[in-house]
Scaffold this motif. Structure first.
Motif, PDB file in Angstrom:
ATOM      1  N   GLU A  12      89.605  79.416  55.718  1.00  0.00           N
ATOM      2  CA  GLU A  12      88.442  79.342  54.908  1.00  0.00           C
ATOM      3  C   GLU A  12      87.882  78.035  54.168  1.00  0.00           C
ATOM      4  O   GLU A  12      88.950  78.512  52.803  1.00  0.00           O
ATOM      5  CB  GLU A  12      87.713  80.521  55.210  1.00  0.00           C
ATOM      6  N   TYR A  14      84.399  78.326  51.300  1.00  0.00           N
ATOM      7  CA  TYR A  14      82.998  79.313  51.250  1.00  0.00           C
ATOM      8  C   TYR A  14      82.648  79.279  49.919  1.00  0.00           C
ATOM      9  O   TYR A  14      83.482  78.579  48.342  1.00  0.00           O
ATOM     10  CB  TYR A  14      83.161  80.764  51.355  1.00  0.00           C
ATOM     11  N   ARG A  18      77.812  82.219  52.838  1.00  0.00           N
ATOM     12  CA  ARG A  18      77.901  81.961  53.996  1.00  0.00           C
ATOM     13  C   ARG A  18      79.770  81.483  53.725  1.00  0.00           C
ATOM     14  O   ARG A  18      80.376  80.986  52.558  1.00  0.00           O
ATOM     15  CB  ARG A  18      77.365  80.912  54.598  1.00  0.00           C
ATOM     16  N   SER A  19      80.482  81.297  54.836  1.00  0.00           N
ATOM     17  CA  SER A  19      81.971  80.876  54.523  1.00  0.00           C
ATOM     18  C   SER A  19      82.510  79.980  55.576  1.00  0.00           C
ATOM     19  O   SER A  19      81.900  80.002  56.710  1.00  0.00           O
ATOM     20  CB  SER A  19      83.096  82.164  54.344  1.00  0.00           C
ATOM     21  N   THR A  39      80.967  79.662  60.766  1.00  0.00           N
ATOM     22  CA  THR A  39      81.022  80.772  59.689  1.00  0.00           C
ATOM     23  C   THR A  39      80.624  82.625  60.235  1.00  0.00           C
ATOM     24  O   THR A  39      80.516  82.969  60.779  1.00  0.00           O
ATOM     25  CB  THR A  39      79.335  80.630  58.930  1.00  0.00           C
ATOM     26  N   VAL A  42      80.513  86.220  54.030  1.00  0.00           N
ATOM     27  CA  VAL A  42      80.875  86.491  52.310  1.00  0.00           C
ATOM     28  C   VAL A  42      80.628  88.097  52.199  1.00  0.00           C
ATOM     29  O   VAL A  42      79.462  88.482  51.847  1.00  0.00           O
ATOM     30  CB  VAL A  42      80.588  85.671  51.698  1.00  0.00           C
ATOM     31  N   ALA A  72      86.506  85.443  53.031  1.00  0.00           N
ATOM     32  CA  ALA A  72      85.076  85.253  52.947  1.00  0.00           C
ATOM     33  C   ALA A  72      85.665  87.041  52.084  1.00  0.00           C
ATOM     34  O   ALA A  72      83.979  87.504  52.896  1.00  0.00           O
ATOM     35  CB  ALA A  72      83.983  85.992  53.892  1.00  0.00           C
ATOM     36  N   ASP A 177      82.410  72.735  54.607  1.00  0.00           N
ATOM     37  CA  ASP A 177      82.214  73.115  52.943  1.00  0.00           C
ATOM     38  C   ASP A 177      81.246  72.511  52.392  1.00  0.00           C
ATOM     39  O   ASP A 177      79.853  72.766  51.486  1.00  0.00           O
ATOM     40  CB  ASP A 177      83.397  74.250  52.793  1.00  0.00           C
TER      41      ASP A 177
END
Length: 198
Positions: A12, A14, A18-19, A39, A42, A72, A177
């Motif tokens: 991931e 973030y 949102r991650s 997604t 977090v 997250a 991201d």
């Protein structure tokens, strides 16, 4: 391990709330064979569902490797549930020794939010140190015994350090991201200007 064996690695990146999760299908020979993206929230509790959603409908993907147990910001993964839902062995791999997450969880949450995370966290298998060349990683495994889990990690880590599916997934998550985050920021600026909001 045979060169054609495939694993999905999930990592991931973030920002804000949102991650971005990336899944990378990688062969033991280091050939990348597919990507998936999703997604999760977090600080939320939806990471388990998000990881399951990344798993491809492919019989040739034999293992699922995830980077850590609490992506997250403490969105704790239920490895047993993931393994049951994708019907594959699941390995959570971390890269540093740790006293565990209970103290950090208690500092970050309280009440039902804490209880839910602690219950999920305590249900996970213990971490086991696995030597990979001159380095070590720490592995939790579901649906596979400890010795085979160690063989899988070593088989997908040709040069020590991070298993290749997780390395590729981390790169993909960071790139996605950055791209999606920039697009969202630009959209906010356009909306802000057009709508006259603060």
């Amino acid at each position: 391990m045979k060169a054609g064996v495939r694993a999905l690695g999930v990592a991931e990146s973030y920002r804000d709330d949102r991650s971005t999760l990336a899944g990378a299908v990688v062969r033991a020979s280091r050939v990348v064979d597919g990507f998936s993206f999703g997604t999760c929230t977090v600080g939320g509790t939806d990471a388990t569902d998000a990881v399951v959603s990344l798993f491809p409908d492919r019989e040739d993907v034999r293992y699922l490797l995830v980077a850590g147990i609490a992506p997250a910001w403490f969105n704790v993964l239920d490895l047993t549930e993931i393994a049951a839902r994708v019907d594959r062995p699941v390995l959570s791999v971390t890269f540093e020794e740790s006293p565990g997450l209970e103290t950090a969880l208690r500092e970050a949450f309280s009440g039902d939010a804490l209880d839910e995370r602690l219950a999920t966290y305590r249900d996970q298998p213990a971490r086991r140190r696995v030597s990979v060349g001159d380095e070590a990683v720490f592995v939790r495994a579901v649906g596979i015994d400890d010795d085979e889990a160690a063989d899988v990690v070593r088989g997908f880590t040709p040069e020590g350090g991070r298993p290749e599916p997780l390395r590729v997934a981390r790169l993909a998550a960071r790139a996605a991201d950055e791209q999606f985050g920039r697009a969202a920021d630009e959209q906010f600026v356009r909306d802000d200007g057009e709508n006259g909001t603060e």
